[in-house]
Design a protein around this motif. Structure first.
Motif, PDB file in Angstrom:
ATOM      1  N   TYR A  68       0.634  -1.100  -0.046  1.00 40.84           N
ATOM      2  CA  TYR A  68       0.096  -0.040   0.039  1.00 40.84           C
ATOM      3  C   TYR A  68       0.723   1.555   0.120  1.00 40.84           C
ATOM      4  CZ  TYR A  68      -4.274  -2.903   1.232  1.00 40.84           C
ATOM      5  OH  TYR A  68      -4.905  -3.984   1.245  1.00 40.84           O
ATOM      6  N   LYS A  69       0.424   2.248  -0.835  1.00 44.51           N
ATOM      7  CA  LYS A  69       1.157   3.513  -0.615  1.00 44.51           C
ATOM      8  C   LYS A  69       0.168   4.636   0.083  1.00 44.51           C
ATOM      9  CE  LYS A  69       3.281   3.149  -5.515  1.00 44.51           C
ATOM     10  NZ  LYS A  69       3.108   3.577  -6.654  1.00 44.51           N
ATOM     11  N   ALA A  70       0.779   5.686   0.460  1.00 45.56           N
ATOM     12  CA  ALA A  70       0.082   6.654   1.084  1.00 45.56           C
ATOM     13  C   ALA A  70      -1.389   7.291   0.351  1.00 45.56           C
ATOM     14  CB  ALA A  70       0.918   7.946   1.274  1.00 45.56           C
ATOM     15  N   ASN A  71      -2.304   7.107   1.024  1.00 47.28           N
ATOM     16  CA  ASN A  71      -3.553   7.429   0.349  1.00 47.28           C
ATOM     17  C   ASN A  71      -4.618   7.922   1.354  1.00 47.28           C
ATOM     18  OD1 ASN A  71      -5.581   5.258   1.252  1.00 47.28           O
ATOM     19  ND2 ASN A  71      -3.372   4.059   1.263  1.00 47.28           N
ATOM     20  N   GLY A  72      -5.570   8.554   0.668  1.00 49.17           N
ATOM     21  CA  GLY A  72      -6.581   9.038   1.720  1.00 49.17           C
ATOM     22  C   GLY A  72      -7.981   8.493   1.200  1.00 49.17           C
ATOM     23  N   GLY A  73      -7.934   7.335   0.920  1.00 49.80           N
ATOM     24  CA  GLY A  73      -9.255   7.029   0.381  1.00 49.80           C
ATOM     25  C   GLY A  73      -9.978   5.784   1.364  1.00 49.80           C
ATOM     26  N   ASP A  74     -10.036   4.708   0.927  1.00 47.61           N
ATOM     27  CA  ASP A  74     -10.646   3.394   1.903  1.00 47.61           C
ATOM     28  C   ASP A  74     -10.010   3.442   3.153  1.00 47.61           C
ATOM     29  OD1 ASP A  74     -12.867   1.492   1.975  1.00 47.61           O
ATOM     30  OD2 ASP A  74     -11.247   0.139   2.091  1.00 47.61           O
ATOM     31  N   ILE A  75     -10.668   3.398   4.242  1.00 43.99           N
ATOM     32  CA  ILE A  75     -10.119   3.071   5.513  1.00 43.99           C
ATOM     33  C   ILE A  75      -9.327   2.054   5.643  1.00 43.99           C
ATOM     34  CG2 ILE A  75     -12.159   1.967   6.452  1.00 43.99           C
ATOM     35  CD1 ILE A  75     -10.060   4.309   8.450  1.00 43.99           C
ATOM     36  N   LEU A  76      -9.601   0.854   4.846  1.00 44.55           N
ATOM     37  CA  LEU A  76      -8.702  -0.358   4.984  1.00 44.55           C
ATOM     38  C   LEU A  76      -7.494  -0.114   4.042  1.00 44.55           C
ATOM     39  CD1 LEU A  76     -11.517  -3.281   4.348  1.00 44.55           C
ATOM     40  CD2 LEU A  76     -10.117  -2.376   6.823  1.00 44.55           C
ATOM     41  N   ASP A  77      -7.528   0.708   3.079  1.00 47.05           N
ATOM     42  CA  ASP A  77      -6.481   0.965   2.475  1.00 47.05           C
ATOM     43  C   ASP A  77      -5.452   2.085   3.190  1.00 47.05           C
ATOM     44  OD1 ASP A  77      -7.126  -0.333   0.234  1.00 47.05           O
ATOM     45  OD2 ASP A  77      -7.867   1.499  -0.909  1.00 47.05           O
ATOM     46  N   ILE A  78      -6.097   2.674   4.141  1.00 46.55           N
ATOM     47  CA  ILE A  78      -5.140   3.667   5.037  1.00 46.55           C
ATOM     48  C   ILE A  78      -4.443   2.917   6.121  1.00 46.55           C
ATOM     49  CG2 ILE A  78      -5.360   5.604   6.618  1.00 46.55           C
ATOM     50  CD1 ILE A  78      -7.856   6.511   5.121  1.00 46.55           C
ATOM     51  N   LEU A  79      -5.314   1.747   6.506  1.00 49.17           N
ATOM     52  CA  LEU A  79      -4.782   0.749   7.755  1.00 49.17           C
ATOM     53  C   LEU A  79      -3.610   0.180   6.942  1.00 49.17           C
ATOM     54  CD1 LEU A  79      -8.117   0.149   9.639  1.00 49.17           C
ATOM     55  CD2 LEU A  79      -6.227   1.662  10.320  1.00 49.17           C
ATOM     56  N   GLY A  80      -3.966  -0.557   5.931  1.00 52.34           N
ATOM     57  CA  GLY A  80      -2.793  -1.398   5.097  1.00 52.34           C
ATOM     58  C   GLY A  80      -1.640  -0.351   5.166  1.00 52.34           C
TER      59      GLY A  80
END
Lengths: 139, 60
Positions: A68-80
């Motif tokens: 995962y890269k830094a992102n401000g999207g889905d909460i699971l992506d942020i936690l990843g």
């Protein structure tokens, strides 16, 4: 009376001073898993942490896991991303080399993604442990 | 280079390395570290086997 004296002397104790090691050990431990222990001469613990966290991360990558890269999207992506970030130098190297960018095509690749996240989270625990050793809270 | 682990071997590898880190970071003495690491490993693998058999029963 004695209890009051003890309480007063405890209150008068200065806060634990922040030594150089209490900053260097966690920082180095984050960058290279286990290095925070090794710099404090806990060689066996450091090597075991390096092998355990490093192997989990590399295996995850070899299982075609996604990073995962830094992102401000889905909460699971942020936690990843937060989990992956814990792996420190391994994460930075992976991003630099552009590894782990493929789409997850089979179940084992999803396990690989989880392996890398857990490796990062385990490294966060190892960093906290290195800090506790540095401030003398743990042997 | 791609590695293809089975579900069981993936769970085994995960349990092994997570238990080592838990043992080192959660206990003070070497003896306690080893004991806690073994306990975590047994719990991980026991959970895997229990969940596996539970899924097998549900499927029938």
């Amino acid at each position: 009376m004695a209890n009051q004296t003890t309480a007063k002397s405890k209150a008068a104790e200065p806060a634990q001073p922040i030594g150089t090691m209490s900053v260097i050990a966690p920082a180095l431990g984050w960058l290279i898993p286990g290095a925070g222990h090794m710099i404090q001469k806990r060689w066996i613990r450091g090597v075991l942490l390096l092998v355990s966290i490093g192997t989990l991360f590399v295996l995850g990558l070899m299982m075609q896991g996604h990073i995962y890269k830094a992102n401000g999207g889905d909460i699971l992506d942020i936690l990843g991303f937060i989990g992956d970030l814990g792996a420190g130098g391994l994460y930075i190297t992976t991003l630099t080399m552009n590894w782990g960018q493929g789409a997850i095509a089979f179940a084992i690749a999803d396990y690989g993604t989880k392996f890398m996240i857990v490796a990062g989270l385990l490294n966060f625990i190892a960093v906290a442990d290195a800090y506790h050793i540095a401030i003398g809270k743990k042997q | 280079m791609t590695v293809h682990l089975t579900h069981f071997s993936a769970a085994f590898v995960f349990a092994l390395f997570a238990s080592i880190v838990f043992g080192i970071t959660h206990r003070e003495t070497t003896r306690d570290m080893v004991r806690y690491g073994l306990y975590c490993f047994a719990m991980f693998m026991g959970g895997v086997l229990l969940a596996g058999w539970a899924m097998w029963l549900i499927r029938r």
